[in-house]
Design a protein around this motif. Structure first.
Motif, PDB file in Angstrom:
ATOM      1  N   THR A 196      37.383  40.018  33.756  1.00 33.60           N
ATOM      2  CA  THR A 196      36.691  39.780  35.031  1.00 33.60           C
ATOM      3  C   THR A 196      35.423  38.956  34.833  1.00 33.60           C
ATOM      4  N   SER A 203      34.228  30.341  37.521  1.00 32.77           N
ATOM      5  CA  SER A 203      34.278  30.035  38.952  1.00 32.77           C
ATOM      6  C   SER A 203      33.728  28.653  39.267  1.00 32.77           C
ATOM      7  N   VAL A 212      42.049  27.984  42.789  1.00 33.30           N
ATOM      8  CA  VAL A 212      41.902  29.382  43.185  1.00 33.30           C
ATOM      9  C   VAL A 212      42.440  30.255  42.053  1.00 33.30           C
ATOM     10  N   ILE A 213      41.613  31.186  41.588  1.00 29.08           N
ATOM     11  CA  ILE A 213      42.016  32.083  40.506  1.00 29.08           C
ATOM     12  C   ILE A 213      42.238  33.471  41.077  1.00 29.08           C
ATOM     13  N   ASN A 214      43.448  33.966  40.945  1.00 32.18           N
ATOM     14  CA  ASN A 214      43.776  35.309  41.400  1.00 32.18           C
ATOM     15  C   ASN A 214      43.845  36.246  40.195  1.00 32.18           C
ATOM     16  N   ALA A 215      43.238  37.405  40.334  1.00 35.95           N
ATOM     17  CA  ALA A 215      43.244  38.398  39.266  1.00 35.95           C
ATOM     18  C   ALA A 215      44.209  39.517  39.610  1.00 35.95           C
ATOM     19  N   ASP A 216      45.172  39.748  38.758  1.00 32.39           N
ATOM     20  CA  ASP A 216      46.137  40.829  38.912  1.00 32.39           C
ATOM     21  C   ASP A 216      46.000  41.741  37.689  1.00 32.39           C
ATOM     22  N   ARG A 255      46.433  26.638  41.638  1.00 37.44           N
ATOM     23  CA  ARG A 255      46.397  28.088  41.699  1.00 37.44           C
ATOM     24  C   ARG A 255      46.671  28.662  40.319  1.00 37.44           C
ATOM     25  N   THR A 257      46.865  32.571  38.102  1.00 34.06           N
ATOM     26  CA  THR A 257      46.922  34.025  38.164  1.00 34.06           C
ATOM     27  C   THR A 257      46.661  34.592  36.775  1.00 34.06           C
ATOM     28  N   THR A 259      46.684  38.031  34.627  1.00 41.10           N
ATOM     29  CA  THR A 259      47.231  39.392  34.667  1.00 41.10           C
ATOM     30  C   THR A 259      46.908  40.129  33.369  1.00 41.10           C
ATOM     31  N   ASP A 273      49.751  29.116  35.688  1.00 42.45           N
ATOM     32  CA  ASP A 273      49.278  28.075  36.611  1.00 42.45           C
ATOM     33  C   ASP A 273      50.461  27.449  37.327  1.00 42.45           C
TER      34      ASP A 273
END
Length: 339
Positions: A196, A203, A212-216, A255, A257, A259, A273
């Motif tokens: 995180t 950022s 856009v970065i998505n955190a899973d 985009r 992600t 994980t 990506d």
């Protein structure tokens, strides 16, 4: 050793002089020459060879008994044998000297190559926090030069500069440890918190490219046991690579992600990506040092990532991304598996 060789030459001379012409004692000078080429220098070997030849001829003159013709033949054979042995011995010493010189050259080249790799590694690693520092400094200046300065956001920019400066210092320390082949400074830490933190630090780079970065992140993960700073640098490299790859596709919203999962008692981190993916050639040479498809790239990022991950007891791999691009993943031991 020189004294022993002189003693042996003298003993052979005396024995050759006192024995019959038919006894070719002088031939033992060749054994002395073989030993001399092992321990003496070129000039000393040449001088000893000349001395052996002179003593052999002198012994022939001083020998009191035997068939003169046989003695002449034996003396000739002995002189030729001494000369040939000395010549071959000196050639051997010359070859050994050339081998030693070549070995020294190879060592110097290896050191220069290692230095070049280390320099490129430092430049590659430190360029990321330096770019973030420059971006934060520019943002802080803009907030302070407005008609009504926004000190709160300017202070936030200063805080980011401080964090990135500390990060650059940690990177230099880590590269120094890698150069010395030192073991990672492993510790128990929260993997999700570390990931995180890197997402937040990335950022600015994501915002500049519109990514856009998505955190899973999987909840209730066990603690990791590895070098926290090194693991964060791997995640940072993979994120920046993904941002660059996704941004290279025209008319596409980048985009990514990130994980984290627990898979068979191993902690797994993956960055996917929606970029163009990897060609067959890229997949084959992906982790080779100094191989890159980027203009102006060093070709060390993924090589360093693999080195770090393997040094921390994990492995890294690449596969197709569910977003349509590439997915880079690596695993780490959990704290319960530490030595």
């Amino acid at each position: 050793m020189l004294a022993a060789l002189v003693f042996a030459v003298a003993a052979i001379f005396i024995a050759d002089t006192l024995t019959d012409y038919a006894v070719a004692v002088a031939i033992f000078h060749t054994a002395v020459m073989l030993v001399a080429t092992r321990f003496l220098g070129v000039r000393a070997v040449a001088a000893l060879a000349v001395a052996c030849v002179v003593l052999t001829c002198l012994s022939f003159v001083l020998t009191p008994s035997g068939d003169y013709k046989i003695g002449l033949i034996n003396t000739g054979i002995s002189v030729v044998a001494i000369g040939v042995t000395a010549y071959l011995g000196l050639k051997l010493k010359g070859a050994e000297a050339q081998i030693h010189e070549a070995r020294e050259r190879i060592t110097r080249i290896a050191r220069l190559t290692t230095l070049g790799q280390l320099t490129a590694s430092i430049a590659h690693e430190v360029s990321q926090p330096l770019a973030a520092i420059a971006a934060s400094a520019g943002a802080g200046r803009r907030w302070l030069t407005q008609p009504q300065p926004n000190t709160e956001k300017a202070l936030a920019a200063v805080d980011r500069i401080t964090r990135d400066a500390d990060r650059a210092s940690e990177i230099l320390d880590r590269v120094r440890r890698l150069a010395r082949n030192e073991a990672p400074a492993s510790s128990i830490f929260d993997l999700n918190a570390a990931v995180t933190e890197i997402i937040a630090l990335s950022s600015s780079a994501a915002g500049a490219s519109g990514a856009v970065i998505n955190a899973d992140l999987s909840e209730s993960l066990p603690a990791a046991f590895a070098d926290r700073v090194q693991v964060q640098q791997v995640v940072s490299n993979l994120l920046l690579n993904g941002i660059e790859a996704a941004s290279a596709v025209p008319k596409l919203s980048p985009r990514l992600t990130v994980t984290t999962r627990l898979v068979q008692d191993r902690l797994t981190v993956a960055v996917a990506d929606n970029g163009p993916g990897l060609s067959a050639e890229a997949a084959e040479h992906l982790y080779d040092a100094f191989w890159t498809t980027k203009t102006g790239g060093f070709g060390l990022g993924l090589t360093i990532c693999r080195t770090i991950v393997e040094a921390n007891g994990g492995r890294i791999w690449t596969e197709a991304s569910p977003l349509g691009g590439a997915r880079f993943a690596f695993d780490l031991p959990v704290a319960g598996d530490k030595p």
